[in-house]
Design an enzyme around this catalytic site. Structure first.
Site, PDB file in Angstrom:
ATOM      1  N   SER A 325      21.259  57.310  45.190  1.00 48.99           N
ATOM      2  CA  SER A 325      22.098  58.296  44.494  1.00 48.99           C
ATOM      3  C   SER A 325      21.589  59.734  44.586  1.00 48.99           C
ATOM      4  CB  SER A 325      22.298  57.901  43.027  1.00 48.99           C
ATOM      5  OG  SER A 325      21.083  57.930  42.337  1.00 48.99           O
ATOM      6  N   LYS A 368      24.267  58.826  33.295  1.00 49.13           N
ATOM      7  CA  LYS A 368      23.867  60.049  34.001  1.00 49.13           C
ATOM      8  C   LYS A 368      24.548  61.282  33.409  1.00 49.13           C
ATOM      9  CE  LYS A 368      22.964  57.837  38.483  1.00 49.13           C
ATOM     10  NZ  LYS A 368      23.457  57.659  39.854  1.00 49.13           N
TER      11      LYS A 368
END
Length: 441
Positions: A325, A368
């Site tokens: 990511s 996140k």
């Protein structure tokens, strides 16, 4: 789900709601198949397996049975209990479950089985195939405050013999404990910290050191719990070239991380530091190769990759970091360092990259995003396919944030890089060597 998020408690609540008997069966460390299927009567000390024992304990044939820690099943020379669990959990087979001790087929199809696990990776795939998967994600700060206020504080008050007139937690004090003394997805550590505060207050009351009400504010918490154990990451500005804010998912929730790129005179060597896993190292190589192949997009000087060494570092080197990511974060960090252009202020990003420049979706978006909000981030770059994840988050948690959805790395660089150069920018122009004619000099 991760530890402490209430998986076992949820099973107990389901049993209460269905008005059915509740039996908890811990499978952690079970390594003998006979624990599930029972022993044959020819053995000394033979007894039925755990399933039949649970039914005897419940005194009914349709209880709710919690199979706790099913991912911790192990196997040895006495057989594989996870294979025996296949017959228990398969709806096509469990109406004729065979226990070696009872020695007749028993119908388990009326039982509701709820298994709990922290990690799916250790559950054999044939067993996982027979179960329906429900993910219980970690709690965000706002949810933890409500859990503490409604459940944990009254529970710990009663446990420590305190009354409502003895102690009152302000909302800010609970948040202060969560942010500075715990780092977890669940609320188990939070419960311990609240209990610690309560015990110290109970001691003060018992010692006649204090009378009246403890109205706890953030400044009082340090007196009871000592110095802060954790500090939350904050956005560090955009004054340096090559420093980009990424978003990471960990077992304790979301966090922001910084990717730093530094350049030095050399022969184009790439160095990676910061305790990176193999996937993250590959992301860095992909990012560099993409920029080498598309140097014209950023008008990079000719020979820049041959004359400058590149060093990529992700701080907090003691913590292992892996996953794809950080791909777009690596590209932006490299592009910023190579062009000496500033990255847009209050910006964070997450997304996987491919060699041809595509941006791919990643997981853990909810955690996140909330980590970015805590750090004061205003703009977030995500893959277009992650739009559906944002739509599932309650709007109240997204206020003040702007999302930019991208499909290609070109869009990322267009959004992330400003035209402003950093102070003390490196001059990449190659100067002619005056001593070229006389190498001896």
């Amino acid at each position: 789900g991760p530890p402490g998020v209430g998986k076992t408690s949820l099973g107990r609540s389901i049993a209460t709601a269905l008005k059915r008997k509740y039996v908890r069966m811990s499978l952690g460390g079970v390594h003998d198949e006979a624990e599930i299927r029972g022993h044959r009567k020819t053995y000394i000390g033979a007894m039925p397996g755990r399933i039949i024992k649970s039914l005897i304990k419940a005194e009914t044939s349709n209880p709710v049975i919690i199979l706790d820690e099913i991912d911790k099943l192990s196997s040895d020379s006495h057989g594989d209990p996870s294979s025996a669990m296949l017959e228990v959990l398969d709806p096509e087979q469990n109406n004729t479950f065979h226990d070696n001790y009872v020695d007749i087929d028993y119908d388990l199809s009326n039982i509701m089985f709820i298994a709990t696990a922290n990690n799916l990776g250790t559950i054999p795939s044939p067993l996982l195939d027979r179960m329906e998967l429900i993910e219980v994600s970690g709690y965000i700060t706002e949810e933890k405050i409500e859990i503490a206020r409604r459940h944990l504080i009254p529970k710990e008050m009663e446990k420590n013999g305190l009354k409502k007139e003895h102690v009152k937690f302000s909302k800010a004090a609970i948040e202060y404990i969560i942010e500075n003394y715990t780092r977890e997805s669940g609320v188990r550590e939070l419960e311990k910290k609240i209990s610690k505060v309560m015990r110290k207050i109970a001691l003060e009351i018992a010692s006649d050191e204090f009378t009246g009400t403890h109205e706890l504010k953030p400044k009082d918490i340090e007196k009871f719990l000592g110095a802060q154990e954790y500090s939350r990451d904050k956005y560090q500005g955009n004054e340096y070239a090559g420093v980009v804010t990424g978003l990471a998912w960990t077992a304790v929730g979301g966090e922001i991380l910084f990717v730093e790129t530094s350049l030095s005179r050399g022969k184009g060597q790439l160095t990676l530091t910061g305790n990176l896993g193999s996937v993250m190292k590959e992301s860095a190589m992909l990012a560099l190769e993409y920029l080498k192949a598309h140097s014209h997009l950023l008008d990079l000087p000719e020979g820049i990759f041959d004359n400058w060494n590149i060093h990529i570092h992700v701080p907090e080197g003691a913590i292992p970091k892996d996953g794809p990511s950080a791909g777009i974060t690596m590209v932006t960090s490299l592009a910023s360092a190579l062009t000496q252009r500033k990255v847009k202020a209050n910006l964070a990003m997450t997304g996987e990259i491919t060699l041809r420049g595509k941006v791919l979706p990643v997981g853990g978006i909810r955690e996140k995003i909330l980590a970015a909000k805590r750090a004061g981030i205003k703009d977030i770059i995500l893959c277009e396919e992650n739009r559906k994840d944002i739509n599932e988050i309650q709007p109240m948690y997204l206020t003040g944030m702007t999302f930019h959805y991208v499909k290609d790395i070109k869009e990322v660089l267009r959004l992330a890089l400003t035209d402003e150069k950093v102070a003390d920018a490196i001059d990449f122009t190659i100067k002619e060597d005056k001593n070229k004619e006389n190498p001896a000099q």
